[in-house]
Each structure stands twice: as C-alpha cells, then as structure tokens.
Design an enzyme around this catalytic site. Structure first.
Site, mmCIF file in Angstrom:
data_model
loop_
_atom_site.group_PDB
_atom_site.id
_atom_site.type_symbol
_atom_site.label_atom_id
_atom_site.label_comp_id
_atom_site.label_asym_id
_atom_site.label_seq_id
_atom_site.Cartn_x
_atom_site.Cartn_y
_atom_site.Cartn_z
ATOM 1 N N LYS A 98 -5.121 45.774 -36.375
ATOM 2 C CA LYS A 98 -4.385 46.167 -36.028
ATOM 3 C C LYS A 98 -4.261 47.561 -34.737
ATOM 4 C CE LYS A 98 -0.945 44.650 -39.495
ATOM 5 N NZ LYS A 98 -0.929 45.130 -41.039
ATOM 6 N N GLN A 106 0.625 49.878 -44.839
ATOM 7 C CA GLN A 106 0.801 48.541 -45.172
ATOM 8 C C GLN A 106 0.807 48.255 -46.764
ATOM 9 O OE1 GLN A 106 -0.933 46.871 -42.793
ATOM 10 N NE2 GLN A 106 -1.464 44.857 -44.207
ATOM 11 N N ASP A 148 7.910 47.835 -38.562
ATOM 12 C CA ASP A 148 8.350 46.732 -40.123
ATOM 13 C C ASP A 148 9.443 46.565 -39.802
ATOM 14 O OD1 ASP A 148 5.873 45.864 -40.829
ATOM 15 O OD2 ASP A 148 5.128 46.287 -42.606
#
Ligand code: NAP
Length: 295
Positions: free
Chosen positions: A51, A95, A118
């Site tokens: 990412k 994450q 997200d």
C-alpha cells in the site's frame, strides 16, 4: 473461459488515479494516506508495504506508522486522534488484524468518517446500507464490483451468491451489488458457515463470490456452467517445493471450476491488486471531499 486479469485492470485504474493526483497537485493539493500497522503479522507487513509503495508511485503522500505488538489501546487511540487532526492526511487505514488486547471496533469508531478509507466506520457502513453515494466503501468489495464492471459482466437482475458475511468483504459487497444503478441491481444471497446445502445454493449463482478464508473450499460441484466466479481468498498453503515454503491459494479450487465458468479471477492476480487500487481511489475521493472539490 475468460481469465479476469485483476492486475491489468488495477494498473489501468492506478493510471487514472495518478492523472487525478497530478491535477490535484497542480492545484497545490497532495492527497495523504496514513497506514498504521501494529505488530509483526507477516501478511499484514506485506500488505502495508504494498500500500505504501503504490501510494508513493502514484504521488500520494504516504505515512507508514509501524508500532510494536504491545502498543496500548490508549496509545493507538492517540495516534488515530493525531492523524484525524493532521491536515496533510486525508485517509487513515489501521491494518487488520490488530493484537487481541485491542478492540478493533473502538479503533474504527475513533477514525474520522471522512478519513475512513477502509469504509468500516458505522457512518460509512450506514451510508452504504442507505444507498448514499457519498459512503466510503471498503476497498475489497469495491474492487470486486469494479472487476465485474470492467469485464462487462452484467449485475442487473443477476443472482449473486456471496460465501462469507464479514464486515470487510461479504456484507458490504452484498450491499454494493444490491444498490440501485450501474454495477448493482443484483439479487443477492449471502451464505456463511451456518448455511445449509452450500453447494446447492452456490450452484444457483450467476455470479459466485468466495470470501471465506479457506484454501480451495469451493469445489467444481459448487459452480454452475457459464457462471462467473470471483475468488477473494488469500490463503497461505504449505508447499515444500516453493522457496518460501508456502504458496498463495484462493478460496476456490481453480482447476476444477475454471473450465465450467464464463469468467473467473485467478489468485494471485485477481481481487488482490484491485483492493490496493481501490484504496488509492478512496484516498483521492476522501481528499477531494475534504477539500470541497470534485474534479
Ligand atoms: P472472515 O472475517 O474470516 O470471514 C469469513 C467468512 O467465511 C465468515 O462469514 C464465515 O462464516 C465464512 N465461512 C467460514 N467457513 C465457512 C464454511 N465452512 N462454509 C461457509 N462459510 C464459511 O474473512 P474475510 O476478512 O471476509 O476474508 C475472507 C478471505 O478473503 C480471506 O482468505 C482473506 O485473506 C481474503 N481477503 C482478501 C482480500 C483481497 O484483497 N483479495 C481482502 C480481504 C480479505 P461465519 O460468519 O459464520 O463465521
């Protein structure tokens, strides 16, 4: 059978995102993404690295924050709070999975919904459920939908069976595909570990999505002739013949199913690259929204 090349589609999307970023930077705006990693889960380390690398390649200001497993709840909340307040950061991703002493839901709740790239904050989940187009939608479901769109696979009126009901993949994908309009209007069935007759249900799908987390769980008899199969799974399977000692397998037994399908995604090279590409899209969207722009 058509192999849906997620890598090539993701590259095209990344090029479009890069063009948008160039235009934003010409106006003195640089989209910023912070990715927070807690602990040393090898898969998470690889995802975060990827990412960060893609962000930098596309011209996004990328901040990678790596924290030890022992990081306290309070410290993580403080970091999220600082990122919420930082004008250089438009997107925040913590994450998953987090260490067991941290309550993931509380961390997600602390992220400013406008920076929640997200798409897991209840505000964004609610917006998605309401069909509000301003929702930030989780990257993997967004990537699955985009794969279908880019491959010319019609969802209107199609029966989509999704195996998996997680907040990260199955549930939001169901909501996306039943949303009114392009890339939506599907008839959606969501199955899970308590579903009975899973192979029978799966065989009724025009589009079958596997988001289970069990290597090669979907066998040939799950798949209807001429259907489309989207394999979300990423599983490490021991493989002594490989240099790393493992190989990556999807949730679908590819060899058994592919020949029956009209189109199928490979693993790797299917949904995976799309997830990263859609994170970049979400970061630019979040930046534009926060700057009051639409370009
Ligand atoms: P998850 O949170 O563990 O959810 C798995 C889902 O599968 C659950 O709803 C579970 O049912 C269901 N399931 C488990 N065993 C089953 C069985 N025997 N029969 C039917 N359903 C079963 O996983 P996730 O986060 O959604 O991820 C799913 C997979 O996608 C994983 O392999 C993950 O690594 C991969 N993934 C890939 C990407 C990507 O970028 N390609 C992104 C995210 C995740 P219950 O709810 O009843 O437990």
């Amino acid at each position: 059978m058509k192999l849906i090349d997620g890598k090539a589609i993701a590259e095209r999307i990344n090029e479009q995102t890069q063009e948008k970023i160039v235009r934003l930077r010409q106006r003195g705006i640089t989209p910023g993404l912070a990715v927070v990693l807690v602990g040393d889960n090898p898969a998470s380390i690889a995802y975060v690295r990827n990412k960060d690398k893609t962000s930098q390649k596309l011209g996004i200001f990328s901040r990678k924050i790596e924290l030890p497993t022992a990081t306290s709840h309070a410290d993580l909340l403080k970091i999220v709070g600082d990122l919420n307040a930082d004008p250089a950061i438009h997107g925040i991703l913590v994450q998953s999975p987090l260490p067991s002493h941290i309550t993931e839901a509380k961390i997600v709740m602390a992220i400013n919904p406008a920076k929640d790239v997200d798409g897991l904050h209840p505000m964004n989940v609610g917006k998605l459920a309401m069909g509000d187009p301003t929702a930030l939608v989780p990257c993997t479901p967004l990537g699955c939908q985009r794969l279908l769109l880019e491959s010319g696979i019609e969802t209107t009126g199609a029966h989509v069976v999704i195996i998996g009901r997680s907040m990260l993949v199955g549930k939001p994908l169901g909501l996306l595909l039943m949303r009114k309009g392009k890339g939506g209007d599907a008839t959606v069935t969501i199955a899970h570990s308590r579903s009975r007759n899973l192979a029978d249900i799966s065989r009724t799908a025009d589009i079958l999505v596997a988001a289970i987390g069990k290597a090669e769980f979907v066998r040939g008899d799950f798949v209807k002739e001429g259907s489309v199969v989207i394999d979300v799974g990423i599983n490490r399977v021991e493989d002594p013949t490989s240099a790393k000692g493992y190989r990556i397998a999807g949730d679908v037994a590819f060899e058994e199913t592919a020949a029956k399908t009209r189109a199928i995604t490979p693993v790797p090279g299917g949904v995976g690259p799309m997830t990263v590409a859609m994170l970049m899209v979400n970061t630019v969207t979040a930046c534009e929204n926060q700057m009051g722009l639409a370009i």
